[in-house]
Design an enzyme around this catalytic site. Structure first.
Site, mmCIF file in Angstrom:
data_model
loop_
_atom_site.group_PDB
_atom_site.id
_atom_site.type_symbol
_atom_site.label_atom_id
_atom_site.label_comp_id
_atom_site.label_asym_id
_atom_site.label_seq_id
_atom_site.Cartn_x
_atom_site.Cartn_y
_atom_site.Cartn_z
ATOM 1 N N ARG A 49 0.846 -1.210 0.000
ATOM 2 C CA ARG A 49 0.000 0.000 0.000
ATOM 3 C C ARG A 49 0.879 1.258 0.000
ATOM 4 O O ARG A 49 0.565 2.243 -0.655
ATOM 5 C CB ARG A 49 -0.903 0.025 1.238
ATOM 6 C CG ARG A 49 -1.752 -1.200 1.431
ATOM 7 C CD ARG A 49 -3.182 -1.050 0.950
ATOM 8 N NE ARG A 49 -3.944 -2.234 1.298
ATOM 9 C CZ ARG A 49 -4.047 -3.329 0.542
ATOM 10 N NH1 ARG A 49 -3.459 -3.394 -0.629
ATOM 11 N NH2 ARG A 49 -4.761 -4.372 0.949
ATOM 12 N N GLU A 193 -13.463 -14.732 9.568
ATOM 13 C CA GLU A 193 -13.513 -14.014 8.283
ATOM 14 C C GLU A 193 -13.318 -14.979 7.116
ATOM 15 O O GLU A 193 -12.189 -15.267 6.734
ATOM 16 C CB GLU A 193 -12.440 -12.912 8.254
ATOM 17 C CG GLU A 193 -12.444 -12.118 6.942
ATOM 18 C CD GLU A 193 -11.379 -11.011 6.894
ATOM 19 O OE1 GLU A 193 -10.552 -10.904 7.819
ATOM 20 O OE2 GLU A 193 -11.369 -10.257 5.905
ATOM 21 N N LYS A 235 -17.193 -11.965 9.847
ATOM 22 C CA LYS A 235 -16.703 -10.896 8.959
ATOM 23 C C LYS A 235 -16.728 -11.422 7.525
ATOM 24 O O LYS A 235 -15.757 -12.019 7.065
ATOM 25 C CB LYS A 235 -15.296 -10.471 9.373
ATOM 26 C CG LYS A 235 -14.675 -9.416 8.453
ATOM 27 C CD LYS A 235 -13.458 -8.747 9.064
ATOM 28 C CE LYS A 235 -12.795 -7.819 8.063
ATOM 29 N NZ LYS A 235 -11.766 -6.960 8.642
ATOM 30 N N SER A 277 -14.354 -4.868 3.190
ATOM 31 C CA SER A 277 -14.672 -4.109 1.963
ATOM 32 C C SER A 277 -14.125 -4.801 0.719
ATOM 33 O O SER A 277 -14.670 -4.594 -0.374
ATOM 34 C CB SER A 277 -14.190 -2.668 2.065
ATOM 35 O OG SER A 277 -12.823 -2.582 2.377
ATOM 36 N N GLY A 278 -13.046 -5.544 0.846
ATOM 37 C CA GLY A 278 -12.603 -6.441 -0.220
ATOM 38 C C GLY A 278 -12.061 -5.804 -1.487
ATOM 39 O O GLY A 278 -11.946 -6.482 -2.503
ATOM 40 N N GLY A 279 -11.745 -4.497 -1.448
ATOM 41 C CA GLY A 279 -11.241 -3.845 -2.650
ATOM 42 C C GLY A 279 -12.279 -2.971 -3.331
ATOM 43 O O GLY A 279 -12.008 -2.354 -4.361
ATOM 44 N N ARG A 310 -9.235 -1.095 3.714
ATOM 45 C CA ARG A 310 -9.013 -0.125 2.623
ATOM 46 C C ARG A 310 -10.116 0.917 2.521
ATOM 47 O O ARG A 310 -9.857 2.088 2.247
ATOM 48 C CB ARG A 310 -8.873 -0.873 1.292
ATOM 49 C CG ARG A 310 -7.538 -1.539 1.138
ATOM 50 C CD ARG A 310 -7.551 -2.597 0.061
ATOM 51 N NE ARG A 310 -8.269 -3.799 0.473
ATOM 52 C CZ ARG A 310 -8.397 -4.879 -0.274
ATOM 53 N NH1 ARG A 310 -7.862 -4.904 -1.483
ATOM 54 N NH2 ARG A 310 -9.045 -5.938 0.179
HETATM 55 C C1 5MM Z 1 -5.829 -5.275 6.324
HETATM 56 O O1 5MM Z 1 -5.978 -6.357 5.484
HETATM 57 C C2 5MM Z 1 -6.139 -7.603 6.139
HETATM 58 C C3 5MM Z 1 -5.282 -8.669 5.564
HETATM 59 O O2 5MM Z 1 -4.015 -8.267 5.600
HETATM 60 P P1 5MM Z 1 -2.873 -9.277 5.095
HETATM 61 O O3 5MM Z 1 -3.341 -9.870 3.803
HETATM 62 O O4 5MM Z 1 -1.737 -8.378 4.931
HETATM 63 O O5 5MM Z 1 -2.691 -10.277 6.175
HETATM 64 C C4 5MM Z 1 -7.508 -8.137 5.895
HETATM 65 O O6 5MM Z 1 -7.731 -9.298 6.628
HETATM 66 C C5 5MM Z 1 -8.542 -7.164 6.260
HETATM 67 O O7 5MM Z 1 -8.679 -7.085 7.649
HETATM 68 C C6 5MM Z 1 -9.868 -7.585 5.697
HETATM 69 O O8 5MM Z 1 -9.734 -8.335 4.545
HETATM 70 C C7 5MM Z 1 -10.665 -6.374 5.416
HETATM 71 O O9 5MM Z 1 -9.917 -5.544 4.608
HETATM 72 P P2 5MM Z 1 -10.637 -4.787 3.439
HETATM 73 O O10 5MM Z 1 -9.570 -3.902 2.860
HETATM 74 O O11 5MM Z 1 -11.079 -5.876 2.520
HETATM 75 O O12 5MM Z 1 -11.775 -4.059 4.088
#
Ligand code: 5MM
Length: 349
Positions: A49, A193, A235, A277-279, A310
């Protein structure tokens, strides 16, 4: 039996002490219109990022960035819990205050990502398994001492013409259930999750079917492992067409598909759901959560909130760019996005 926010059915003298502690944590995490902030990027993801916006990829810059987040004025009004990463839970502000203490001062419960990332699943080309069960009991005890009261484990499910396979889904959901049982034993609320990725050209229906199947298997496994469904948080991904699908869906369709999928697969005993949010862009993720509340407010057995990474952080990161002079503006953007997600929880975005 009364089941408003303050009188959970398991709260009371008949529930064991640790259950009461877990229920208290869950109740606090879903308080009002608040949600969770995922700031648990592993070093590789955080560096990725940073690279995208030209920020140096060093431990000190990661620390500075996390300091920006945990000291953002007003964050505690919007966020009930923040998910940290192993590196971050030991870090402090430049004035020497532990991030966990900063969070607690702001009324935010510290949480911790305890999975150790994904690796190729042997025998299943193109599919992943999440690691981290070995030594987890001991790590959870340590994180509890450090102040974490909830945890997170992410399983990744990929869609294409031939996957996901039953073998991959079962292996991942079994690991999630084993993790959840260990968390509850340690007095830590597990966030489970199971992320069905957005990558691919599949349509909304395929995402719906895969997500429903994954969640059915997840709850079977949680049941088999004696996990208390009333003391965990789900989640999930929202139900969306693949990123490269020619058939994109309207905000209302996504909201309807997502809630219908949850209603068909998530037991009413689960207190709450906090979406990843997943991107999706920050705006779209918020709009989808809002549409769910507009349409289904008061009609759902569980609370619905956000646990975005994100979709809360990205606009702030793009303002910060690693420069001290941008910290204040970046903090304002961070809190602004989180407050819009609060509005979405009220169906007022
Ligand atoms: C912050 O991203 C988390 C995963 O990080 P790594 O892949 O570096 O271990 C991820 O688990 C995050 O908490 C969730 O997927 C939610 O993130 P988004 O960006 O999808 O809301």
């Amino acid at each position: 039996m009364e089941t408003d926010e303050n009188s959970h059915p398991l709260k009371g003298t008949s529930a064991p002490m640790e259950t009461n502690e877990l229920i208290n944590t869950v109740t606090a995490l879903f308080e009002g219109d608040k949600g969770l902030l995922a700031m648990d990027e592993s070093t590789a993801t955080c560096n990725k990022r940073f690279e995208e916006v030209g920020i140096p990829q060093t431990e000190e810059y990661r620390r500075k960035y996390r300091e920006l987040i945990v000291t953002a004025p007003g964050l505690g009004k919007c966020i009930s819990g923040a998910i940290l990463y192993d590196e971050t839970i030991y870090q402090s502000t430049k004035d020497g205050v532990l991030f966990t203490d900063k969070l607690k001062q702001a009324g935010i419960i510290p949480g911790i990502k305890v999975d150790e990332g994904t690796t190729d699943l042997a025998g299943f080309p193109g599919e992943k398994i999440t690691r981290g069960l070995d030594g987890l009991k001991e790590r959870l005890a340590k994180y509890y001492e450090l102040g974490a009261r909830f945890a997170k484990w992410r399983a990744v499910i990929t869609i294409n013409a031939v996957i996901p396979t039953k073998g991959c889904i079962e292996a991942n959901m079994h690991a999630l259930a084993r993790y959840a049982a260990l968390c509850q034993e340690a007095g830590i609320v597990p966030i489970v999750e199971p992320e069905v990725l957005m990558d691919g050209s599949h349509d909304l229906k395929r995402c719906f079917d895969v997500t429903a199947n994954v969640q059915h298997i997840l709850f079977d496994q949680l049941f088999d492992q004696n996990v208390n469904l009333q003391a965990l948080i789900l989640k999930p991904n929202m139900v969306l067409p693949g990123l490269s699908s020619p058939k994109q869906a309207s905000i209302d369709k996504v909201a309807e598909a997502t809630v219908t999928c949850l209603l068909q697969s998530v037991p009413a005993a689960v207190p709450g759901v906090a979406f990843l949010s997943g991107g999706q862009s920050a705006e779209l993720a918020t709009a989808h959560l809002n549409a769910m509340h507009v349409k289904y407010k008061g009609k759902l057995p569980w609370a619905l909130t956000f646990s975005f990474a994100r979709a809360i952080q990205q606009p702030a990161l793009e303002i910060w760019k690693g420069e001290d002079e941008n910290v204040e503006k970046a903090q304002q953007m961070l809190v602004h996005r989180a407050s819009l997600d609060n509005a979405a929880r009220r169906g007022e975005y």
